[in-house]
Design a protein around this motif. Sequence first.
Motif, PDB file in Angstrom:
ATOM      1  N   PRO A  68      45.904  26.747  68.020  1.00  0.00           N
ATOM      2  CA  PRO A  68      45.813  27.932  67.158  1.00  0.00           C
ATOM      3  C   PRO A  68      46.507  28.153  65.943  1.00  0.00           C
ATOM      4  O   PRO A  68      47.557  27.275  65.835  1.00  0.00           O
ATOM      5  N   TYR A  69      46.008  28.820  64.930  1.00  0.00           N
ATOM      6  CA  TYR A  69      46.923  29.203  63.922  1.00  0.00           C
ATOM      7  C   TYR A  69      47.320  27.809  63.054  1.00  0.00           C
ATOM      8  O   TYR A  69      48.323  27.490  62.839  1.00  0.00           O
ATOM      9  N   ILE A  70      46.169  27.222  62.988  1.00  0.00           N
ATOM     10  CA  ILE A  70      46.304  25.940  62.159  1.00  0.00           C
ATOM     11  C   ILE A  70      46.617  26.001  60.657  1.00  0.00           C
ATOM     12  O   ILE A  70      47.213  24.824  60.093  1.00  0.00           O
ATOM     13  N   TYR A  89      39.905  35.481  54.452  1.00  0.00           N
ATOM     14  CA  TYR A  89      39.887  34.019  54.579  1.00  0.00           C
ATOM     15  C   TYR A  89      38.412  33.745  54.698  1.00  0.00           C
ATOM     16  O   TYR A  89      37.523  34.412  55.413  1.00  0.00           O
ATOM     17  N   SER A  90      38.094  32.525  53.985  1.00  0.00           N
ATOM     18  CA  SER A  90      36.821  31.774  54.468  1.00  0.00           C
ATOM     19  C   SER A  90      37.113  30.427  54.734  1.00  0.00           C
ATOM     20  O   SER A  90      38.132  29.697  54.177  1.00  0.00           O
ATOM     21  N   ALA A 118      35.294  26.843  68.423  1.00  0.00           N
ATOM     22  CA  ALA A 118      36.398  27.251  67.393  1.00  0.00           C
ATOM     23  C   ALA A 118      36.167  28.929  67.299  1.00  0.00           C
ATOM     24  O   ALA A 118      35.134  29.538  68.169  1.00  0.00           O
ATOM     25  N   SER A 119      37.172  29.552  66.985  1.00  0.00           N
ATOM     26  CA  SER A 119      36.993  31.117  66.881  1.00  0.00           C
ATOM     27  C   SER A 119      36.297  31.695  65.821  1.00  0.00           C
ATOM     28  O   SER A 119      36.294  32.948  65.516  1.00  0.00           O
ATOM     29  N   ILE A 120      35.504  30.654  65.111  1.00  0.00           N
ATOM     30  CA  ILE A 120      34.420  31.100  64.013  1.00  0.00           C
ATOM     31  C   ILE A 120      33.312  30.597  64.406  1.00  0.00           C
ATOM     32  O   ILE A 120      33.002  29.796  65.272  1.00  0.00           O
ATOM     33  N   ALA A 171      38.389  34.862  58.751  1.00  0.00           N
ATOM     34  CA  ALA A 171      38.863  34.187  60.251  1.00  0.00           C
ATOM     35  C   ALA A 171      40.632  33.870  60.045  1.00  0.00           C
ATOM     36  O   ALA A 171      40.825  32.850  59.550  1.00  0.00           O
ATOM     37  N   GLN A 172      41.315  34.887  60.299  1.00  0.00           N
ATOM     38  CA  GLN A 172      42.591  34.826  59.941  1.00  0.00           C
ATOM     39  C   GLN A 172      43.486  33.806  60.897  1.00  0.00           C
ATOM     40  O   GLN A 172      43.891  32.753  60.136  1.00  0.00           O
ATOM     41  N   GLY A 173      43.496  33.872  61.976  1.00  0.00           N
ATOM     42  CA  GLY A 173      44.196  33.150  62.930  1.00  0.00           C
ATOM     43  C   GLY A 173      43.377  32.191  63.599  1.00  0.00           C
ATOM     44  O   GLY A 173      43.225  32.270  64.815  1.00  0.00           O
TER      45      GLY A 173
END
Length: 261
Positions: A197-199, A227-228, A238-240, A253-255
Amino acid sequence: MEQREKKERKENRKEKRQAKGGFKPWHGLLIIALLMGLVYAWFFLLKITPLPERIQNVLYPTETAPLPAATPELSPTPEPTTAIPKPDVSIYTAKLTVEQQTIYGSMRLHYVNNSADTLYSIPLHLYPNTLSPDTVTVQRLSLNGISAYYTVEGDILEVPLALEIEPGGDCVIYAEFTVNLTGSSYGRLISGKRELPYILPAAGVYENGWLTDATMDQLTYTAPATYSVMVEGAVSSASIPEAEPGHFYGENAQGVTITLR
């Protein structure tokens, strides 16, 4: 008596002729000079006399190699930048390429100072280093298109500003970094898969001063920003959204969190 005198006169004339035609030391010098002249004339005439092309190329090769091209002018920045209109909020554009134990990242941050204070530096959080020191290393960084000085202490990447940013001002930071997972405790295992996370590096929040000691649980990406993010490679999820197999893309896609296969 008369015959003897004639004979002596004849022998004297013969001796004089032999004396005149005898070998002198300078005769040798003359012969050497003549021979050298002949050798020079032969060589000179040989060189200017047309020879078969194959022999001519061996004896007197012609320079056919082209002149070296002019050295291209190197760009002073990892990512050339042009004049870009100042946005209303900070804009992050990032790409992550995932391999087995290494992630290669690049990020462009167009930062906008929405605070009421003048800023003299910008700290960016390297959250993986919070959990496992030295997981993230920065290869190079530029500020407004020029290679810039920076420091990394723990989980903070500090970018001093060559020119301070007044309220409402902006700057562009470009960074290339590597996330090395070998021997790192960053990321947690879920069903045998590693979740990261939060990379992405992210500028700290400014509230009458930079908040640089917050953890991921206390402070994520709360500063106004868009964010892009593009992720490709050995990622199972992935969270996207997944744009195509092995390729994820998302806006705002912030975090961002990625999970390795």
